[in-house]
Structure formats: structure tokens, C-alpha cells
Motif scaffolding. Structure first.
Motif, PDB file in Angstrom:
ATOM      1  N   ILE A 160      46.530  46.331  48.420  1.00 16.82           N
ATOM      2  CA  ILE A 160      45.297  46.603  47.650  1.00 16.82           C
ATOM      3  C   ILE A 160      45.552  47.684  46.599  1.00 16.82           C
ATOM      4  CG2 ILE A 160      44.405  48.205  49.425  1.00 16.82           C
ATOM      5  CD1 ILE A 160      41.598  47.259  48.556  1.00 16.82           C
ATOM      6  N   ALA A 204      36.306  46.751  45.926  1.00 20.31           N
ATOM      7  CA  ALA A 204      35.710  45.436  46.122  1.00 20.31           C
ATOM      8  C   ALA A 204      36.254  44.443  45.104  1.00 20.31           C
ATOM      9  CB  ALA A 204      34.188  45.542  46.001  1.00 20.31           C
ATOM     10  N   PHE A 205      36.412  44.917  43.887  1.00 18.64           N
ATOM     11  CA  PHE A 205      36.933  44.052  42.821  1.00 18.64           C
ATOM     12  C   PHE A 205      38.361  43.603  43.151  1.00 18.64           C
ATOM     13  CE2 PHE A 205      38.496  43.598  38.305  1.00 18.64           C
ATOM     14  CZ  PHE A 205      37.702  42.497  38.013  1.00 18.64           C
ATOM     15  N   ILE A 243      39.701  43.375  46.123  1.00 17.76           N
ATOM     16  CA  ILE A 243      39.664  42.426  47.239  1.00 17.76           C
ATOM     17  C   ILE A 243      39.228  41.049  46.734  1.00 17.76           C
ATOM     18  CG2 ILE A 243      38.487  41.853  49.388  1.00 17.76           C
ATOM     19  CD1 ILE A 243      40.281  44.038  49.999  1.00 17.76           C
ATOM     20  N   GLN A 244      38.242  41.016  45.827  1.00 18.49           N
ATOM     21  CA  GLN A 244      37.817  39.725  45.269  1.00 18.49           C
ATOM     22  C   GLN A 244      38.967  39.040  44.553  1.00 18.49           C
ATOM     23  OE1 GLN A 244      34.471  40.741  42.812  1.00 18.49           O
ATOM     24  NE2 GLN A 244      32.981  40.272  44.439  1.00 18.49           N
ATOM     25  N   ALA A 245      39.726  39.830  43.789  1.00 17.27           N
ATOM     26  CA  ALA A 245      40.864  39.237  43.080  1.00 17.27           C
ATOM     27  C   ALA A 245      41.880  38.686  44.063  1.00 17.27           C
ATOM     28  CB  ALA A 245      41.520  40.284  42.181  1.00 17.27           C
ATOM     29  N   ASP A 247      41.238  37.746  47.082  1.00 14.17           N
ATOM     30  CA  ASP A 247      40.608  36.648  47.786  1.00 14.17           C
ATOM     31  C   ASP A 247      40.746  35.358  46.993  1.00 14.17           C
ATOM     32  OD1 ASP A 247      39.344  35.718  49.986  1.00 14.17           O
ATOM     33  OD2 ASP A 247      37.335  35.876  49.087  1.00 14.17           O
ATOM     34  N   ARG A 248      40.658  35.500  45.684  1.00 16.49           N
ATOM     35  CA  ARG A 248      40.754  34.325  44.828  1.00 16.49           C
ATOM     36  C   ARG A 248      42.119  33.666  44.989  1.00 16.49           C
ATOM     37  NH1 ARG A 248      39.833  34.059  38.421  1.00 16.49           N
ATOM     38  NH2 ARG A 248      40.149  31.808  38.260  1.00 16.49           N
ATOM     39  N   ALA A 277      43.516  38.022  50.521  1.00 14.81           N
ATOM     40  CA  ALA A 277      42.718  39.189  50.925  1.00 14.81           C
ATOM     41  C   ALA A 277      43.126  39.701  52.297  1.00 14.81           C
ATOM     42  CB  ALA A 277      41.232  38.847  50.890  1.00 14.81           C
ATOM     43  N   ALA A 328      45.565  42.701  52.518  1.00 18.50           N
ATOM     44  CA  ALA A 328      45.252  43.852  51.672  1.00 18.50           C
ATOM     45  C   ALA A 328      45.869  45.160  52.140  1.00 18.50           C
ATOM     46  CB  ALA A 328      43.743  44.015  51.547  1.00 18.50           C
ATOM     47  N   ARG A 370      46.860  41.489  40.681  1.00 20.89           N
ATOM     48  CA  ARG A 370      46.921  42.734  39.912  1.00 20.89           C
ATOM     49  C   ARG A 370      46.607  42.451  38.441  1.00 20.89           C
ATOM     50  NH1 ARG A 370      52.460  46.115  39.694  1.00 20.89           N
ATOM     51  NH2 ARG A 370      53.231  44.289  38.587  1.00 20.89           N
ATOM     52  N   LEU A 397      44.785  40.033  37.322  1.00 19.80           N
ATOM     53  CA  LEU A 397      43.343  39.759  37.206  1.00 19.80           C
ATOM     54  C   LEU A 397      42.542  41.043  37.211  1.00 19.80           C
ATOM     55  CD1 LEU A 397      42.762  36.653  39.499  1.00 19.80           C
ATOM     56  CD2 LEU A 397      42.674  36.782  37.001  1.00 19.80           C
ATOM     57  N   GLU A 406      41.477  42.597  34.074  1.00 19.26           N
ATOM     58  CA  GLU A 406      40.528  41.851  33.229  1.00 19.26           C
ATOM     59  C   GLU A 406      41.168  41.552  31.877  1.00 19.26           C
ATOM     60  OE1 GLU A 406      36.199  43.006  34.090  1.00 19.26           O
ATOM     61  OE2 GLU A 406      37.232  44.911  33.841  1.00 19.26           O
ATOM     62  N   GLU A 410      39.241  28.340  34.242  1.00 17.37           N
ATOM     63  CA  GLU A 410      37.944  28.851  34.678  1.00 17.37           C
ATOM     64  C   GLU A 410      37.560  30.149  33.975  1.00 17.37           C
ATOM     65  OE1 GLU A 410      38.296  28.969  38.924  1.00 17.37           O
ATOM     66  OE2 GLU A 410      38.931  26.868  38.951  1.00 17.37           O
ATOM     67  N   ASP A 411      38.544  30.988  33.675  1.00 19.60           N
ATOM     68  CA  ASP A 411      38.212  32.277  33.058  1.00 19.60           C
ATOM     69  C   ASP A 411      38.423  32.259  31.553  1.00 19.60           C
ATOM     70  OD1 ASP A 411      38.729  32.478  35.791  1.00 19.60           O
ATOM     71  OD2 ASP A 411      38.953  34.641  35.673  1.00 19.60           O
TER      72      ASP A 411
END
Ligand code: ATP
Ligand code: MG
Lengths: 269, 286, 314
Positions: A96, A123-124, A126-128, A130-131, A135, A138, A157, A159, A162, A193-194
Motif C-alpha cells: 500500500i 482508501a484511494f 486500496i481502491q486502485a 482492488d481494481r 487489495a 496491501a 501505483r 493509477l 491519476e 474505461e478511464d
């Protein structure tokens, strides 16, 4: 829109990238192919400014990336994430934290030094993770993960940065076919998607054909092919790869065409 | 599933992630555990600054200035007795050389006594080792002071101090080198019917000699450095001159001598690197 | 056809007889031995000259040695305690004086010694912490692969070299003059030397750090400090820790003798008893010093191994 104008990089007398001109619209997925030493890595490193160009311009919007310095340069790097063949994670840090290093540019200096991250950043991260289905790792140390898992962490990392552009330098060259496919699928989903531009050095032709909207062929530092995969004839590919053609077409080791391949044209060896 | 921008991560999302991965979030306990070592170190440093009275460092500006000035401004340079200074430096080198030589010769003998594979009698080995521990446990400067008391001021005390502390360290290193040798070569010599001395001469020495030489050369280097300060307790060499002139408030001369010593130390460093390279090279084509 | 093992095909083809090759080889060997002999003789001569000069300069003559050696043994006899078995554990008498021959008598000043040893250890800890902090900070600019620019690199390298080059006890001498007698001078002197010695070792560790994580942090837009903190420090921390602990062991020794010039710790007392008395007090202090150094070494080794062990299993 990313625009390369007469971009050149010399190492001594050796022209690693020779007068490269390219327009890459936002949201494209671009594959760069070429034999070893053709200058693919050098081109990507120039884009991320890990090395400085000898000549020419890199334009993103109005900014000339090739001239950036200091904080603006770091801002560009954080907008233009990079994924490496050897993952380049910090092995002794947990997963993480590795992902949260993607936020370093936006962190105030004291928080960066003290490694203090907000719950939102955690949280961000972990979301990355998770995608990419990572996750659950971590809290593990990055060096305890397998190669494929490490590359997924490296993408998480990226992601976390951004980014507007994602550069990948042979992201699957040290992975087995299964992991290679997972990683390439992840890159494609990030692109689709992004809407992030993905520029990816690839060693094998069929991966490039499978995943990329556009293929750029390099030879001795020069761009010798630029077009959609179906424009890349076998003849052309053979020329780009030269003596390595056999290996590039017959990739057992680093291919992503694992069973489910929707490989369009396969060059017969 | 594309992830939102970090600014769009809502509090409820944070809460959800926290519920799923509680370990990934900082808890008070984890925070304390992380910062405790640093906090303890800082508190300790503050405490010891008070204990050692660090404030004095800033009260002393006048003396510091005076000292620094005389370090830089050199007066009456023609009256400085240079011959004494350079004899002192020569004496320092001589002490290091003799001390290392004696230490090496002693260690050649004692090292075998302390090696498990040569000295089968356990009691002897243990006694030798404990004595070596004591020799090593006492600093060279303490040995210098002790020998000054025993044999008087001068380089003899310095040589003895270097000899004794080198004997302790070199014997230990030598005995370890002897214990780490390749058994097969020794067996080969034994098979020819050689006696114990012959076994040591032809089975052990050729294997350990390069290690011995390089270690002794290394000690010669470090002894030249430590010999410069042995004089501070009166055991001869340039250190004696430094402390004499320091006590006599001839700080400009002290600065000059220390500068010479530093140059000497850097020169020795450089030279010994050369000699060791040369010695190792020599071993290669031998 | 006979097989000549020492010869390649080309030698035969060039028409040379086997004796030729043997002769060449022999000649070569003799030359080699001759040059080797010249070198050996030269080395021997240099050695003899050094020996002669050394003996002369330091007046290390046999008769002086013969005079000195008995005196050494005499001296060691005088510092032995005069312990009597029947009085060994006797406490103090009612009027507070110790019985001659008892341990209490030998170690009359035990609590003074203990306080000084405590001070010695504190000096070592403080100097190690301060020196390590400076070494840590400077080890990054002083590493060739990490330095932000050549200037910073050269300046920090030279600074560390100077800190390392001056012997602690000389520094202590100067600081005693500047700030007066007491442990502070010793702490600063040892801290400066520690900064130099550890700074060099740390920067060497840094130079061996893998560049991949560093590149990774560069690529996310990290500053130089970010790269050091996130990519380098995690790699080098265990090595730094071991080196600092080893240095702590060395510093305990250093702080036990730095008192010779008045810079605090047990060394001050050691100097006093050796210089002014030749009796059992010398041995009493020496034993305590050796004991302290040994105990600290053992403790530090356990901590070091414990930490490294934990690192490996985490
Ligand atoms: N740091 C450098 N110093 C000197 N020459 C370099 C450097 N980096 C790359 N080159 C040279 O530039 C040329 C292009 O190298 P580059 O790494 O970009 O090739 P590549 O296409 O990525 O090859 P590969 O598929 O093997 O990774 C090569 O000739 C290489 O030797
Ligand atoms: Mg490459």
C-alpha cells in the motif's frame, strides 16, 4: 494530445532516437515495436523525461515538455505515469505504501518525509489495488510478491498518480503468459474505461496486434511504421524485426495469446 | 470499473474501505509504535544535552576565536624547531613499524596455539584465547600509559603498546585464518609422512601466508595512525610534541604539526593501498 | 605418431622442433625466476633498511629492552591487589573503614568508578546518536549515484574525510581547551569522528543501492528527498543500523579513554590512577573498563542479530 516534433536523443555518436515525429491523440492505445536496441525504451524515457532529449520538442497542449524543469517537470512526471519491465517497486516497503508513493507529487513535503498519509489517500490506494485484484496483499512487502503481482501493484501505483498518459516499457517481458495477459487486459481497461492514453513498448507482435489501436515500428532510432494493426503487413513486420523476426513471431515465452486469444492475423513463421 | 478521482472519494467510500481493510489504516497504536524510537532518541538527546551542559559550547566564543586565530596565523616560524618535529614524525613511523613487526612475529606463534585444528589441547587453547581477549580488551592508549609508567617516557613504551595490542588482535585473526584453511592440502602433506613442523610449514603456511601478509600490512597502516596519538600519554612519537606545544599554548605550531600528521596519514593510506594491491598482484603470478 | 602435449598445432606447423618450445619455456622460466629473485632481494633490502632506521630512530636497543622488561613485570606486580582469603568478603568496620585484604578495601571508590562508567556509556550513546544523524544526512549527497550535483558531492565527501581523518583524542584535546574539562568535549569529539567514519560507510552502502526503486520514485514525480526517503532508505536501513551499532561498540572504547586529555568518562580516572599511583587501584579500574566493554559488546551483538533476524522474517 501529445506531439513529438523532431525528437532526437544521442548517446555519443549513437542516435538512439532519431528525429521522431508523432501525434498521439488523447485516449489512444499505442504499441511500439522494434528489435532490441531500436530505441523503444529511450523514446518512452524521453516522454517521461527520465532522460533529456538532445534535440526537438515534446508538446502536450501548449507546454513544451522537453524544456520543463524543477516542480513543473515533476508535475509532468506525475501526469505521465510509467511502468517498467522490472516493476521498479520499493521491495522493502509494503504494497500500500508503494501505491501511495504515486501520490508523492501532491503531498506537502513534511507529510512525504514523515510518511503520513490521510485516510482518503489510503482508501484511494486500496481502491486502485482492488481494481487490479491486489487489495488483499496491501500489507505485504512488495518483494514477497510474484512478478505478475508486482507488475499489477506497479499499475496500481500508476493509477494512484491519476495520470493523463500511461507509459509502459515492456511491461510483460518478464512475465509468464498468464500474468502477461492479466497485465495487458488491465492496461486495456485503463485505456478504455478511464480514457487514459497508453503507450506501450512490446516485444511481441501479436500482443501489439491484439491490444493496440495503433502500432509504431522503430528501427535504429527511426520511426519506420505508424498505422493501425491491419496495415502492418507480415513483410513490413519482418523488416522491422530483422534477425529477431523468428523470435518475435513465435513468442512462446512472453505471449499474451493464451487460448482465449482473439489474435487476428498471425504471421506464419 | 473505473475508479473515481481521489477528490471524488466520498467519506462513505473511505468508511467502506476501512471496514474491509482495517490494517491498511493508521491506528493510534501503530502510530505510536512507529514514532516511539524517534521520540525516545530525541528525548534522550535533549536530556543528555542538559546533562552534558551543551550550553557551554556557546559560552566559549572568545577562547574559540583565540584558538582559531592562532591556528591560522602562524608567528615566528623561523624559531620553530622543525628537526624535532620531523624526528617526531620519523619516530612515529618507526614505532608503528617495530610494533607491527613484533606483533606479527608474536602472532605467528600464538596464532597457531589458539587455532583449534593445530592446538589439540583444549585447556592451552582456552587460556591463550582468554589472554588474547584481555590484550584486546584494553585500549592501545591504556597500554601506552601503563608502559610509560613501567619503562618511562619515550618510544619504547609506544612500541610495546603497539606490540601488545597487535598481538591480541593479530593472533585472533591469524588463528581464524588457520582454522579456515582447506583440510585437503594438509592431508596431502601429512600423507607424505611429514612431522608436525613439516605439516605446518608445507600444509598450513602456504595457505595462510597471503592472509597474514595482507592483515599485517593493514595493521601497519592503522598503527601509523594510532602511533601519532600514543605520544599524548607520553609514549613517544609526534603525539608527544603535539601535547607539549599544546600545553605551552603554541597553538600555531600545534596546527602545523597536526597538518603534517594529516598529510602523513593520507599519504600512508594511499601508499598502503598501493602496497597491498602490489602484494596481492605478486601473489597472483607466484 | 607421438603426442606432444605442450604444443599447439601451429607450433608444429611453423616447423619448430619440440626442443625449441621447451628451450623457450625454460629460458622464460629462468628469466621469470631471476626477476622474482631481484624483487625479493630488493624487498629484503628495503625491509632491512626500514628495520635499521626504525631501531635507530626509536632507540629500540636490546639493552634498553633488557632494562625495560623486568620493570614491566615489577610494575604489573605492584598493581596486583593484596587480597586475603579470610578477609575477602569482610564489610566495613563500625568506624567506616574497610579491612585491608578485602574486596571492599580494593574497591573503596567503587561508586565513583560506577558513576564514571555510567557517564562513559552515556557519552558513547549521545556521541553515536549525534554522529549517526549527521552521517545519515550526509551519506546521500556523499554517494556518487545519489548526489544531486557534483559540488554537493565533493563538499560532503571532503567534509566527511576531514571528520574521519583527525583522531578523536586530538579533537578532544582542542575541545577541552575550548569548552573546558568535562564530558562535553569528549562527546563532541567522538560525535565528529563518528560522523566521518559512519558517513563513509553509509555512503558506500548507498552506492550499492539498487537504482530501480529510485527510478520508480523519479517517475511518479518525487523530489530528490522523496527518492532518498522512499527508494533508498528502505534498502539501506538494516545495514545502517548494523554499522551504527558496531560504531557504538567502538565509541564505548573511545569514550573510556578520551578522558586521558580531560574529556570526561572513566578515562579521566584511569589516567589519574595510572599516573599518580602504582597500586591495586589501577587494576581495579582496568577490570571495570574491560568488563564494561565486554558487556556492551555482547548486548550490542544481541540487539544487532535480533534486529537483522526480525528483518529477515518479517
Ligand atoms: N544510458 C545509455 N547510454 C548509452 N547508450 C544508451 C543508453 N541507453 C540506451 N543506449 C543506446 O541506445 C540505443 C537504444 O536503446 P534502447 O534501450 O532504447 O533500445 P530498446 O529498443 O528499448 O531495446 P530493448 O528491446 O533491448 O529494450 C541502444 O543502442 C543503446 O545501446
Ligand atoms: Mg528497452
Amino acid at each position: 494530445m501529445l506531439k513529438l516534433d523532431k525528437l532526437t536523443r544521442r548517446f555519443g555518436d549513437n542516435l538512439a532516437v532519431d528525429n521522431a515525429n508523432l501525434d498521439i491523440p488523447d485516449g489512444q492505445m499505442v504499441g511500439i515495436i522494434g528489435r532490441s536496441g531500436a530505441g523503444k525504451s529511450t523514446l518512452l524515457r524521453l516522454l517521461n523525461r527520465l532522460i533529456d532529449p538532445s534535440d526537438g520538442q515534446i508538446l502536450f497542449g501548449d507546454a513544451d515538455i522537453a524544456r520543463l524543469k524543477g516542480k513543473e517537470l515533476r508535475a509532468w512526471r506525475s501526469d505521465c505515469a510509467m511502468i517498467f519491465q522490472q516493476f521498479n517497486l520499493v521491495g522493502r516497503l509494503d504494497v500500500i505504501t508503494n501505491v501511495m508513493t504515486g501520490r508523492l507529487y501532491d503531498l506537502p513535503a513534511w507529510r512525504a518525509m514523515a510518511q503520513v498519509f490521510t485516510p482518503r489517500e489510503r482508501a484511494f490506494a486500496i481502491q486502485a489495488l482492488d481494481r487490479l485484484g491486489m487489495a488483499h496483499t496491501a500489507l505485504q512487502r512488495a518483494e514477497t510478491l510474484s512478478g505478475g503481482q508486482q507488475q499489477r501493484v506497479a499499475i496500481a501505483r500508476a493509477l494512484a498518480q491519476e495520470p493523463k498518459i500511461l507509459l509502459a516499457d515492456e511491461p510483460i517481458a518478464s512475465l509468464d503468459p498468464m500474468n502477461a495477459k492479466i497485465v495487458m487486459d488491465a492496461l486495456r481497461s485503463i485505456n478504455r474505461e478511464d480514457g487514459i492514453t497508453v503507450i506501450c513498448n512490446l516485444h511481441t507482435l501479436d500482443t501489439a496486434r491484439d491490444y493496440c489501436d495503433r502500432i509504431i515500428g522503430m528501427q535504429d532510432g527511426r520511426i519506420v511504421f505508424d498505422g493501425t494493426p491491419d496495415l502492418l503487413t507480415t513483410q513490413m513486420a519482418r523488416e522491422i524485426y530483422g534477425a529477431e523476426a523468428h523470435e518475435a513471431f513465435n513468442e512462446a515465452a512472453t505471449s499474451t495469446s493464451l487460448g482465449a486469444s482473439s489474435a487476428p492475423v498471425r504471421a506464419s513463421a | 470499473m473505473s475508479i473515481a478521482a481521489i477528490s471524488a472519494v466520498s467519506d462513505s467510500q473511505i468508511a467502506a474501505v476501512r471496514a474491509a481493510h482495517p490494517g491498511a489504516f493508521a491506528t493510534p497504536a501503530a502510530t505510536i509504535r512507529r514514532w516511539a524510537p524517534l521520540a525516545i532518541a530525541i528525548i534522550y538527546i535533549i536530556g543528555s544535552m542538559w546533562y552534558f551542559d551543551f550550553g557551554r559550547l556557546f559560552d566559549s566564543s572568545e577562547r574559540v576565536l583565540r584558538l582559531l586565530r592562532s591556528f591560522v596565523v602562524w608567528r615566528d616560524m623561523d624559531t620553530w624547531s622543525y628537526s624535532q618535529i620531523y624526528v617526531g614524525i620519523a619516530q612515529t613511523l618507526a614505532m608503528a613499524f617495530l610494533g607491527t613487526l613484533l606483533g606479527t612475529m608474536g602472532a605467528l606463534f600464538v596464532g597457531f596455539l589458539a587455532a583449534r585444528n593445530v592446538m589439540p589441547v583444549r585447556v592451552v587453547r582456552q587460556i591463550v584465547r582468554r589472554i588474547l581477549d584481555i590484550l584486546r580488551g584494553i585500549d592501545q592508549l591504556v597500554w601506552g600509559l601503563v608502559f610509560v609508567r613501567a619503562v618511562g617516557l619515550g618510544p619504547l613504551a609506544g612500541v610495546l603498546a603497539i606490540f601488545v595490542s597487535d598481538l591480541g588482535t593479530l593472533s585472533k585473526l591469524y588463528s581464524e585464518a588457520i582454522e579456515n584453511i582447506d583440510r585437503k592440502q594438509v592431508e596431502g602433506v601429512r600423507a607424505t609422512g611429514a612431522g608436525q613442523i613439516g605439516i605446518i610449514r608445507y600444509g598450513y603456511i602456504p595457505q595462510v601466508l597471503p592472509v597474514f601478509i595482507s592483515q599485517s600490512l593493514y595493521f601497519l597502516e592503522s598503527n601509523t595512525r594510532s602511533a601519532t596519538i600514543l605520544g599524548i600519554v607520553g609514549a613517544g612519537g609526534i603525539g608527544m610534541i603535539i601535547i607539549e606545544r599544546f600545553r605551552a599554548s603554541l597553538y600555531d605550531q600545534v596546527a602545523f604539526v597536526v597538518l603534517n600528521v594529516l598529510i602523513l596519514i593520507f599519504a600512508i593510506d594511499w601508499l598502503s593501498k598501493r602496497v597491498r594491491l602490489w602484494a596481492i598482484g605478486e601473489k597472483h603470478d607466484a | 605418431m607421438t603426442y606432444t602435449p605442450m604444443m599447439g598445432g601451429s607450433a608444429g606447423a611453423s616447423g619448430g622442433a619440440p626442443d625449441d618450445a621447451v628451450a623457450t619455456f625454460e629460458r622464460h622460466r629462468i628469466e621469470l625466476r631471476a626477476t622474482k629473485r631481484v624483487w625479493n632481494i630488493l624487498a629484503l633490502v628495503i625491509f632491512a633498511i626500514c628495520l635499521g632506521l626504525s631501531v635507530w630512530v626509536s632507540r629500540f636497543y636490546p639493552e634498553r629492552l633488557a632494562d625495560g622488561i623486568p620493570r614491566i613485570f615489577e610494575y604489573f606486580a605492584t598493581i596486583m591487589p593484596d587480597l586475603q582469603w579470610d578477609a575477602l568478603f569482610a564489610g566495613r568496620t563500625e568506624d567506616g573503614s574497610a579491612v585491608p585484604g578485602s574486596l571492599t578495601y580494593w574497591y573503596t571508590d567503587f561508586w565513583t568508578y560506577l558513576t564514571l562508567i555510567f557517564e562513559t556509556v552515556l557519552m558513547a550513546i549521545t556521541a553515536t546518536l549525534l554522529g549517526t544523524a549527521v552521517a545519515f544526512v550526509l551519506s546521500f549527497p556523499a554517494a556518487a549515484n545519489l548526489a544531486p550535483n557534483t559540488w554537493v558531492y565533493i563538499v560532503s565527501r571532503r567534509f566527511l574525510e576531514i571528520c574521519r581523518g583527525i583522531p578523536e583524542i586530538l579533537l578532544a584535546l582542542v575541545f577541552v581547551f575550548m569548552i573546558g574539562i568535562g564530558p562535553l568535549a569528549g562527546v563532541i569529539a567522538i560525535a565528529i569522528h563518528t560522523a566521518g567514519a559512519l558517513g563513509k560507510l553509509f555512503s558506500e552502502v548507498n552506492e550499492n543501492a539498487s537504482s530501480r526503486p529510485i527510478e520508480g520514485i523519479t517517475a511518479v514525480g518525487g523530489t530528490w528527498a522523496d527518492k532518498m526517503a522512499y527508494a533508498v532508505v528502505p534498502q539501506v536501513a538494516p545495514n545502517f543500523f548494523s554499522y551504527a551499532m558496531l560504531r557504538f561498540e567502538i565509541n564505548v572504547r573511545a569514550s573510556s579513554i578520551i578522558g586521558f586529555v580531560g574529556a570526561g568518562g572513566i578515562g579521566q580516572e584511569l589516567n589519574r590512577v595510572i599516573s599518580f599511583y602504582s597500586d591495586d587501584r589501577v587494576l581495579a579500574v582496568l577490570i571495570l573498563v574491560v568488563l564494561t566493554v565486554t558487556v556492551i559488546d555482547l548486548m550490542s551483538e544481541r540487539i544487532r542479530l535480533g534486529y537483522i533476524g526480525r528483518e529477515n522474517f518479517a
